[in-house]
Write a protein that holds these residues in place. Structure first.
Motif, PDB file in Angstrom:
ATOM      1  N   PHE A 115      -6.720   0.063   1.353  1.00 24.57           N
ATOM      2  CA  PHE A 115      -6.417   0.833   2.555  1.00 24.57           C
ATOM      3  C   PHE A 115      -7.643   1.599   3.042  1.00 24.57           C
ATOM      4  N   PHE A 116      -8.442   2.112   2.098  1.00 23.68           N
ATOM      5  CA  PHE A 116      -9.630   2.862   2.479  1.00 23.68           C
ATOM      6  C   PHE A 116     -10.618   1.978   3.240  1.00 23.68           C
ATOM      7  N   LEU A 117     -10.862   0.770   2.731  1.00 22.49           N
ATOM      8  CA  LEU A 117     -11.806  -0.136   3.387  1.00 22.49           C
ATOM      9  C   LEU A 117     -11.296  -0.577   4.754  1.00 22.49           C
ATOM     10  N   ARG A 118      -9.974  -0.772   4.863  1.00 23.32           N
ATOM     11  CA  ARG A 118      -9.421  -1.158   6.163  1.00 23.32           C
ATOM     12  C   ARG A 118      -9.545  -0.023   7.176  1.00 23.32           C
ATOM     13  N   ASN A 119      -9.359   1.207   6.717  1.00 23.02           N
ATOM     14  CA  ASN A 119      -9.546   2.338   7.628  1.00 23.02           C
ATOM     15  C   ASN A 119     -11.006   2.473   8.048  1.00 23.02           C
ATOM     16  N   ILE A 120     -11.925   2.178   7.128  1.00 22.14           N
ATOM     17  CA  ILE A 120     -13.345   2.176   7.471  1.00 22.14           C
ATOM     18  C   ILE A 120     -13.614   1.130   8.558  1.00 22.14           C
ATOM     19  N   ALA A 121     -12.996  -0.055   8.416  1.00 19.89           N
ATOM     20  CA  ALA A 121     -13.158  -1.111   9.417  1.00 19.89           C
ATOM     21  C   ALA A 121     -12.611  -0.670  10.775  1.00 19.89           C
ATOM     22  N   LEU A 122     -11.493   0.052  10.774  1.00 22.07           N
ATOM     23  CA  LEU A 122     -10.940   0.571  12.025  1.00 22.07           C
ATOM     24  C   LEU A 122     -11.906   1.561  12.683  1.00 22.07           C
ATOM     25  N   CYS A 123     -12.543   2.389  11.864  1.00 20.99           N
ATOM     26  CA  CYS A 123     -13.537   3.324  12.403  1.00 20.99           C
ATOM     27  C   CYS A 123     -14.683   2.557  13.053  1.00 20.99           C
ATOM     28  N   GLY A 124     -15.056   1.426  12.458  1.00 17.89           N
ATOM     29  CA  GLY A 124     -16.089   0.590  13.066  1.00 17.89           C
ATOM     30  C   GLY A 124     -15.679   0.086  14.432  1.00 17.89           C
ATOM     31  N   GLY A 125     -14.412  -0.318  14.568  1.00 18.58           N
ATOM     32  CA  GLY A 125     -13.909  -0.761  15.866  1.00 18.58           C
ATOM     33  C   GLY A 125     -13.954   0.348  16.906  1.00 18.58           C
ATOM     34  N   LEU A 126     -13.614   1.575  16.498  1.00 18.31           N
ATOM     35  CA  LEU A 126     -13.662   2.705  17.429  1.00 18.31           C
ATOM     36  C   LEU A 126     -15.104   3.013  17.855  1.00 18.31           C
ATOM     37  N   LEU A 127     -16.045   2.852  16.931  1.00 14.24           N
ATOM     38  CA  LEU A 127     -17.454   3.046  17.283  1.00 14.24           C
ATOM     39  C   LEU A 127     -17.912   2.031  18.332  1.00 14.24           C
ATOM     40  N   LEU A 128     -17.417   0.806  18.207  1.00 18.43           N
ATOM     41  CA  LEU A 128     -17.759  -0.222  19.190  1.00 18.43           C
ATOM     42  C   LEU A 128     -17.197   0.133  20.567  1.00 18.43           C
ATOM     43  N   ARG A 139     -20.487  -2.764  13.790  1.00 17.78           N
ATOM     44  CA  ARG A 139     -20.309  -4.127  13.271  1.00 17.78           C
ATOM     45  C   ARG A 139     -20.409  -4.164  11.749  1.00 17.78           C
ATOM     46  N   VAL A 140     -21.204  -3.250  11.159  1.00 13.07           N
ATOM     47  CA  VAL A 140     -21.276  -3.178   9.693  1.00 13.07           C
ATOM     48  C   VAL A 140     -19.944  -2.693   9.120  1.00 13.07           C
ATOM     49  N   LEU A 141     -19.352  -1.675   9.737  1.00 11.12           N
ATOM     50  CA  LEU A 141     -18.087  -1.138   9.230  1.00 11.12           C
ATOM     51  C   LEU A 141     -16.942  -2.126   9.390  1.00 11.12           C
ATOM     52  N   VAL A 142     -16.938  -2.875  10.503  1.00 10.08           N
ATOM     53  CA  VAL A 142     -15.879  -3.868  10.714  1.00 10.08           C
ATOM     54  C   VAL A 142     -15.865  -4.905   9.595  1.00 10.08           C
ATOM     55  N   VAL A 143     -17.050  -5.217   9.052  1.00  7.19           N
ATOM     56  CA  VAL A 143     -17.165  -6.210   7.989  1.00  7.19           C
ATOM     57  C   VAL A 143     -16.403  -5.793   6.736  1.00  7.19           C
ATOM     58  N   PHE A 144     -16.202  -4.480   6.534  1.00  3.96           N
ATOM     59  CA  PHE A 144     -15.517  -4.012   5.334  1.00  3.96           C
ATOM     60  C   PHE A 144     -14.106  -4.596   5.219  1.00  3.96           C
ATOM     61  N   MET A 145     -13.519  -4.984   6.347  1.00  2.00           N
ATOM     62  CA  MET A 145     -12.185  -5.584   6.328  1.00  2.00           C
ATOM     63  C   MET A 145     -12.154  -6.808   5.418  1.00  2.00           C
ATOM     64  N   PHE A 146     -13.208  -7.591   5.452  1.00  2.00           N
ATOM     65  CA  PHE A 146     -13.212  -8.860   4.725  1.00  2.00           C
ATOM     66  C   PHE A 146     -13.375  -8.666   3.227  1.00  2.00           C
ATOM     67  N   MET A 147     -13.867  -7.509   2.826  1.00  2.00           N
ATOM     68  CA  MET A 147     -13.979  -7.217   1.403  1.00  2.00           C
ATOM     69  C   MET A 147     -12.609  -7.049   0.758  1.00  2.00           C
ATOM     70  N   THR A 148     -11.583  -6.748   1.587  1.00  2.00           N
ATOM     71  CA  THR A 148     -10.224  -6.609   1.051  1.00  2.00           C
ATOM     72  C   THR A 148      -9.516  -7.953   0.928  1.00  2.00           C
ATOM     73  N   LEU A 149     -10.116  -9.005   1.474  1.00  2.00           N
ATOM     74  CA  LEU A 149      -9.461 -10.313   1.481  1.00  2.00           C
ATOM     75  C   LEU A 149      -9.929 -11.220   0.352  1.00  2.00           C
ATOM     76  N   PHE A 150     -11.078 -10.896  -0.230  1.00  2.00           N
ATOM     77  CA  PHE A 150     -11.626 -11.766  -1.260  1.00  2.00           C
ATOM     78  C   PHE A 150     -10.852 -11.619  -2.567  1.00  2.00           C
ATOM     79  N   SER A 151     -10.597 -12.747  -3.183  1.00  2.00           N
ATOM     80  CA  SER A 151      -9.965 -12.777  -4.503  1.00  2.00           C
ATOM     81  C   SER A 151     -10.941 -13.452  -5.451  1.00  2.00           C
ATOM     82  N   PHE A 152     -11.404 -12.697  -6.443  1.00  3.77           N
ATOM     83  CA  PHE A 152     -12.449 -13.205  -7.323  1.00  3.77           C
ATOM     84  C   PHE A 152     -11.842 -14.078  -8.422  1.00  3.77           C
ATOM     85  N   GLU A 153     -11.347 -15.231  -8.007  1.00  3.52           N
ATOM     86  CA  GLU A 153     -10.803 -16.212  -8.942  1.00  3.52           C
ATOM     87  C   GLU A 153     -11.797 -17.361  -9.063  1.00  3.52           C
TER      88      GLU A 153
END
Length: 270
Positions: free
Chosen positions: A117-130, A163-177
């Motif tokens: 949730f923290f990383l997704r909120n960071i990504a949202l902040c990136g969108g607001l900056l844009l 654009r750097v902050l928006v990228v944080f969204m994708f860090m929540t999607l990776f599954s290290f399998e």
């Protein structure tokens, strides 16, 4: 190497064609997607008024009056802020309101210690900056012929951080399998995220990420398939609209470009 360059060149051509055909309405779609999670949450405060108020009262033992004021502030700031963004009225104020909501909810829902949730909120902040970067660009065009060096720098750095902050969204999607498919997904995702961060083939990378994230969103967060009486429906709905907002941020990157602090901009100087 030649085959790789040919593939990238063709992909660039496709991206340019898409952008030319959508340049008049893409910013509007991007802004609509970006405010989606705030609008959905503001409406949820209205339709789940009693549940939200009881939750804050029981969680923080703040009393019914403060809990009511908190829910009211959430509902008002989000709904009003969203319409201000869509109508292009006092966008800086609207962004401030929505950013305040992110901070308030991160504390109120105790998600500061939840990495996802923290990383997704960071990504949202990136969108607001844009969004702020877009407004800075509009102000610049209003004063054609007037020196705007500081404005250009401010916009470029906002686009960089956004654009750097928006990228944080994708860090929540990776599954290290350790499976071939997961490793390929991790490798491709990492390359695309790095391209976004340094501003290399930025619009193309953002479009690919939009397609990828949209597909994952409809596959993983299909809340409409869950019965109304299941609590999982609310969680999936929240994830769906939050992801949609990050897609809006990526579309703003496509519409605005990477900005001056990027490899793409640096390459044009030479």
């Amino acid at each position: 190497m030649a085959a790789y360059q040919q593939v990238v060149s063709r992909a660039d051509d496709v991206a340019d064609t898409v952008l030319r055909r959508s340049k008049h309405y893409l910013p509007h779609v991007a802004r609509l997607f970006l405010i989606a999670t705030f609008l959905e949450d503001g409406l949820r405060m209205w339709f789940q008024w009693d549940e939200q108020r009881e939750y804050f009262d029981s969680t923080w033992s703040c009393g019914s009056v403060l809990a009511t004021l908190f829910v009211l502030a959430n509902m008002f700031c989000q709904i009003v802020g969203c319409f201000m963004v869509l109508l292009r009225k006092q966008v800086r104020v609207a962004v401030g309101m929505l950013f305040t909501i992110i901070v308030m909810q991160s504390i109120a829902y105790t998600v500061l210690w939840d990495a996802k949730f923290f990383l997704r909120n960071i990504a949202l902040c990136g969108g607001l900056l844009l969004l702020l970067a877009e407004i800075s660009g509009e102000v610049k065009t209003m004063f054609a012929g007037v020196p705007t060096g500081d404005t250009n720098k401010k916009q470029s750095y906002m686009q960089l951080v956004g654009r750097v902050l928006v990228v944080f969204m994708f860090m929540t999607l990776f599954s290290f399998e350790f499976s071939p498919l997961r490793l390929v997904e991790l490798a491709v995702g990492t390359v695309l995220m790095l391209a976004m961060v340094i501003g290399f083939k930025t619009k193309l990378a953002a479009l690919v990420l939009v397609a990828w994230l949209t597909t994952l969103n409809f596959v993983l967060n299909s809340f409409w398939m869950v019965p109304y009486n299941r609590i999982m429906r609310d969680f999936l709905k929240y994830d769906f609209f939050q992801t949609l907002s990050v897609i809006g941020g990526l579309l703003l990157v496509v519409a605005l470009g990477p900005g001056g602090v990027s490899y793409d901009a640096h390459k044009k100087k030479f």
